[in-house]
Motif scaffolding. Structure first.
Motif, PDB file in Angstrom:
ATOM      1  N   TRP A  31       0.821  -1.204   0.000  1.00  0.00           N
ATOM      2  CA  TRP A  31       0.000   0.000   0.000  1.00  0.00           C
ATOM      3  C   TRP A  31       0.859   1.261   0.000  1.00  0.00           C
ATOM      4  N   TYR A  32       2.104   1.140   0.397  1.00  0.00           N
ATOM      5  CA  TYR A  32       2.911   2.312   0.684  1.00  0.00           C
ATOM      6  C   TYR A  32       4.115   2.443  -0.241  1.00  0.00           C
ATOM      7  N   LYS A 100       4.033   7.712   3.907  1.00  0.00           N
ATOM      8  CA  LYS A 100       2.738   7.701   4.591  1.00  0.00           C
ATOM      9  C   LYS A 100       1.602   7.309   3.659  1.00  0.00           C
ATOM     10  N   SER A 101       1.874   7.206   2.351  1.00  0.00           N
ATOM     11  CA  SER A 101       0.857   6.828   1.388  1.00  0.00           C
ATOM     12  C   SER A 101       1.501   6.033   0.263  1.00  0.00           C
ATOM     13  N   ASP A 110       7.431  13.176   4.876  1.00  0.00           N
ATOM     14  CA  ASP A 110       6.345  12.370   4.314  1.00  0.00           C
ATOM     15  C   ASP A 110       6.564  10.879   4.505  1.00  0.00           C
TER      16      ASP A 110
END
Length: 124
Positions: A31-32, A100-101, A110
Motif C-alpha cells: 500500500w505504501y 505515509k501513502s 512524508d
C-alpha cells in the motif's frame, strides 16, 4: 508497528557495485511507497530513490540517475537499491523509509517509518 531492516552496505572501490536490501514487517507493505535516503557526513539527509506502492513508478536524485535502480517485491515485503558505478560522493549512511501513502515524496517528513541505516563507503 512497522520495522524496516536494511542490509548490504559495505566498503567498495569507486566504480564498483553494491545492492542494498530492506526487509519490512507488516501485512500492507504494497500500500505504501518506499524510499532510500542517504546522509553523508556533515550533510543533510537526502532522497536517493523512491518507488510507488505498486512499483510502477520510481524517481531518482539527479546525482544517481542512470547508476542506481530501486525495485520492490511486494510478495516478500522487500525493497532493493542496486547501486552501480559507485563514486566516493555516494558515501554515507543509507536509510530505507516507508512513505505515509502510496505516493512517494522527496521530503523525509512524508515518511513515517525508518530503518536503522546501513553504511556505504566508496573509496577512491
Amino acid at each position: 508497528q512497522v520495522q524496516l531492516v536494511e542490509s548490504g552496505g559495505g566498503l567498495v572501490q569507486a566504480g564498483g557495485s553494491l545492492r542494498l536490501s530492506c526487509a519490512a514487517s507488516g501485512r500492507t507493505f504494497g500500500w505504501y511507497a518506499m524510499g532510500w535516503f542517504r546522509q553523508a557526513p556533515g550533510k543533510e539527509r537526502e532522497l536517493v530513490a523512491a518507488i510507488s506502492g505498486s512499483g510502477g513508478n520510481s524517481d531518482y536524485a539527479d546525482s544517481v540517475k542512470g547508476r542506481f535502480t530501486i525495485s520492490r517485491d511486494n510478495a516478500k515485503n522487500m525493497v532493493y537499491l542496486q547501486m552501480n558505478s559507485l563514486k566516493p560522493e555516494d558515501t554515507g549512511v543509507y536509510y530505507c523509509a516507508r512513505a505515509k501513502s502510496g505516493r512517494f515524496s522527496a521530503y523525509d517528513r512524508d515518511y513515517d517509518y525508518w530503518g536503522q541505516g546501513t553504511q556505504v563507503t566508496v573509496s577512491s
